[in-house]
Design an enzyme around this catalytic site. Structure first.
Site, short mmCIF file in Angstrom:
data_model
loop_
_atom_site.label_atom_id
_atom_site.label_comp_id
_atom_site.label_asym_id
_atom_site.label_seq_id
_atom_site.Cartn_x
_atom_site.Cartn_y
_atom_site.Cartn_z
N SER A 497 0.62 -0.86 -0.06
CA SER A 497 -0.11 0.24 -0.50
C SER A 497 0.72 1.40 0.10
O SER A 497 1.36 1.91 -0.60
CB SER A 497 -0.81 0.39 0.96
N ASP A 508 10.45 6.16 -9.94
CA ASP A 508 9.64 7.29 -10.88
C ASP A 508 10.98 8.16 -10.95
O ASP A 508 11.28 8.97 -12.11
CB ASP A 508 8.81 7.78 -10.34
N LYS A 522 -0.83 -4.23 -3.22
CA LYS A 522 -2.01 -4.08 -2.73
C LYS A 522 -2.32 -2.01 -3.54
O LYS A 522 -1.55 -1.66 -3.07
CB LYS A 522 -2.27 -3.94 -1.33
#
Length: 716
Positions: A497, A508, A522
């Protein structure tokens, strides 16, 4: 596998319910019919996916209901399925209109079949067991894809094997326990012959009190009958609605009024227990994760994927919980702070249910301080001297909401605590920082956003897409960063999560490297909606990285992969039934801080060289390969006692040989028994859990050197 195997978190609930009230007592109430309609409306108009409660859905839901009831094809007959085949196209109408009589009737049929089987088992015990445990019989472990039995004779044959297997498991467990005890006594340095003799007399007394196998099994089956006679319409409704919602995705769940209350308690972290999240796994209760800072994690005796087969209080007798409903097992494990609970567990790595051991955990309350971020300095020795790398362990993304909402200046939060640890590490003159997010199951999304702001100068963190396709962008809005040096994020299968959002953003942005094993996956958002009875936890949105990739199902794939201590087939989003798939959306505009991936070839090669030479990494890689091979081969068990022991011993000998090869390389004493290997690394100079952390620090040093333009010597 012994008895009562079904599927899903309510498998144990299904097993509770046999000889009890008549069908009239199990008829759905007006409130339940109303709640069913509300659930249907929520699924149609509130779920993230485009749901149609039509005939196609009905077929899937009917099958899922059967799987929840009798996933191992051990109770219902083919004729029973045929009698209720109308539900394969009408279950949608039953839920939409609140007409639940037919689904309830199917449950009653199942209830009758289970009652028949329990009575059959008890009758066999009355006759006395005459199993010889020889011959070449085998029992299939997973019958979920097997055809439904066509008559009682087939069921009798199946259950004869299951009863024989249950008796054999007990017999082998007892024999192994006696052998371990005898070996321990043989190796013990007794103070005197008199003390030995007294100890022997005490042991004989205990042995005399031990129940026979027949008595133990009778107690187990009679206990199940006593529990299932408490069936009521609420239990049946809970089972049915859980099957209905579970057809959609694994995180969309109906919660009864009692389950809603328990959920609220857990969210407040005020529950006194062992700090473990449990889930139903067929007939067993399985550990899905450990609460950071909780008693179980601190004790080091419980791990994800372990199965709990018995629970005992303090010095009381351990009660077998195989086939017991999940909430009952949870209630037995809970207790006042400071009290001791004894658990009989089968380690997740064990390939046979005969390989159990008893562990003790002292109950406690999980506090915010137990989950607070902490730092340390790891020293790495290289040819040019010692290097110091900072490590910050972040167990969860937390915030003291009450203090924050009250406007307090000194409220606790992950971001604030990590900032303090960064300042401490700066004073230690570290060459870089490793953020350890292993076992971090997530928490407050706002903290993942704000903690990222410590490492970047404002920018987006995550995209959240709702059911209508609308995308909201969240991120850090504060200018400036606290730390801009070399950074590595360490993750594992239990990083989930918010942890995945943070790690994905670091990757990124090119702000640092992500190392470890694939994360949980998740990537969905749930909300709680009140119903006439209870609540529904509904998947309403999906997380996407700023690159546009979802974290759902696949998780975050590290730049440099480490072997996993957790079996991905047992733990993780991809292991759950009906998990939503991976997809992507458009990327957003964001600043690129660097391009660590241009160094990946050389970083991976240097990691590979160290891993090949490091006993712990060598062991982890070979263990993962061995576990996969053994799992693929282990599809049935022998009902021949000696054959069963030989097969189990052969598998454990392979596991033990790997463990002792590692220990020998580290200069440690070898172990005699694989089942005793857990917890032995506490005294090791290089415990298994430290290996990924130390290697992450090594990778950070390599990364820092490459960023600085320093070349590696040929012999490094």
């Amino acid at each position: 596998m012994s008895l009562f195997a079904t599927l899903g978190r309510t498998a144990a609930l299904a097993m509770l319910l046999v000889a009890g009230p008549a069908l009239a007592d199990l008829a759905p109430s007006d409130a339940q019919r109303q709640t069913a309609e509300e659930i249907a409306d929520s699924l149609l108009h509130g779920h993230y996916s485009d749901i149609d409660l039509d005939d196609d859905w009905s077929k899937r839901a009917f099958q899922h209901y059967l799987d929840v009831l009798d996933g191992q094809r051990a109770y219902l007959l083919r004729s029973d399925i045929d009698d209720f085949q109308d539900l394969s196209t009408r279950l949608d109408e039953a839920v939409l209109d609140g007409e639940l009589a037919r689904p309830f009737a199917l449950y009653e049929r199942y209830q009758t079949r289970v009652e028949d089987r329990l009575e059959w088992l008890l009758a066999r015990l009355d006759e006395g067991l005459d199993f010889t445990f020889d011959g070449d019989q085998r029992m299939i472990l997973d019958r979920s894809d097997m055809p439904w039995p066509t008559d009682e004779a087939q069921l009798d044959a199946l259950w004869t094997k299951r009863l024989k297997n249950a008796a054999l498991e007990l017999a082998i467990n007892r024999q192994d326990a006696e052998e371990r005890k005898a070996n321990a006594e043989e190796n013990e340095d007794s103070a005197s012959t008199e003390a030995d003799s007294s100890s022997s007399r005490d042991d004989d007394t205990v042995d005399e009190k031990e129940k026979t196998i027949e008595e133990t099994l009778r107690e187990r089956y009679e206990g199940q009958l006593n529990r299932i006679r408490q069936i009521n319409a609420e239990d049946v409704f809970d089972l049915l609605m859980t099957a209905v919602t579970g057809t959609i995705d694994p995180h969309t769940n109906y919660m009864s009024p009692r389950e809603s209350e328990d959920f609220d308690i857990q969210m407040k972290l005020s529950l006194e227990g062992i700090g473990a999240l449990l889930q139903a796994d067929g007939e067993y209760v399985k550990v899905s994760s450990l609460v950071p800072g909780g008693p179980a994690e601190k004790a080091g005796v419980l791990e994800p994927a372990d199965r709990i087969i018995g629970v005992g209080q303090e010095d009381e007798e351990i009660v077998n919980v195989v086939g017991m409903r999940l909430d009952e097992v949870v209630d037995m494990i809970r207790g006042p702070k400071g009290s001791v609970v004894r658990l009989e567990i089968v380690p997740g790595q064990a390939m046979d249910m005969t390989r159990s051991k008893v562990v003790e955990i002292t109950r406690d309350t999980v506090k915010l301080e137990d989950q607070a971020a902490q730092s340390e300095v790891v020293e790495i020795q290289r040819d040019d001297g010692k290097h110091r790398v900072g490590v910050i362990k972040v167990p969860a993304f937390y915030v003291d909401f009450d203090a924050w909402q009250a406007g307090a200046d000194d409220y606790r939060s992950t971001t604030r605590d990590v900032a303090k640890e960064i300042e401490k590490l700066r004073k230690e003159n570290v060459e870089g920082i490793v953020l350890d997010l292993r076992n971090n199951g997530g928490g407050a999304l706002q903290e993942a956003n704000s903690m990222l702001g410590l490492f970047i100068d404002r920018g987006p963190t995550v995209q959240v897409r709702d059911a209508r396709g609308r995308i909201n962008l969240y991120g850090d809005t504060d200018s400036g960063s606290l730390y801009d040096g070399p950074l590595v994020v360490l993750v594992n299968r239990l990083s989930a999560s918010a942890s995945e959002i943070f790690a994905g953003a670091i990757q990124d942005y090119g702000r640092g490297l992500v190392v470890g094993s694939n994360t949980f996956g998740k990537g969905t958002v749930q909300t709680l909606n009140d119903l006439d009875l209870g609540q529904i936890k509904l998947t309403r949105a999906k997380f996407y990285r700023i690159s546009g990739d979802s974290t759902q199902n696949r998780g975050v794939v590290p730049d440099i992969q480490f072997p996993s201590l957790v079996d991905p087939e047992s733990i993780g989003e991809s292991s759950l039934d009906n998990a939503l798939g991976w997809d992507s959306v458009r990327k957003v505009q964001y600043r690129q801080y660097g391009d660590p991936r241009r160094y990946l070839d050389i970083l991976r090669e240097r990691h590979r060289q160290r891993a090949d030479d490091h006993p712990n990494f060598h062991y982890l890689e070979r263990r993962a390969t061995l576990a996969e091979r053994l799992r693929e081969q282990h599809t049935s068990v022998s009902l021949n006692r000696e054959q069963r022991r030989q097969e189990t011993q052969a598998r454990e000998n392979e596991q033990l040989a790997l463990e002792n090869e590692r220990r020998e390389a580290l200069g440690l004493e070898p172990l005699d028994n694989w089942i005793d290997s857990r917890g032995q690394d506490e005294e090791e100079p290089q415990p298994l859990e430290r290996a990924p952390l130390t290697e992450a620090a090594e990778i950070l040093l390599d990364f820092s050197r490459l960023e600085s333009g320093i070349q590696f010597a040929e012999h490094e």
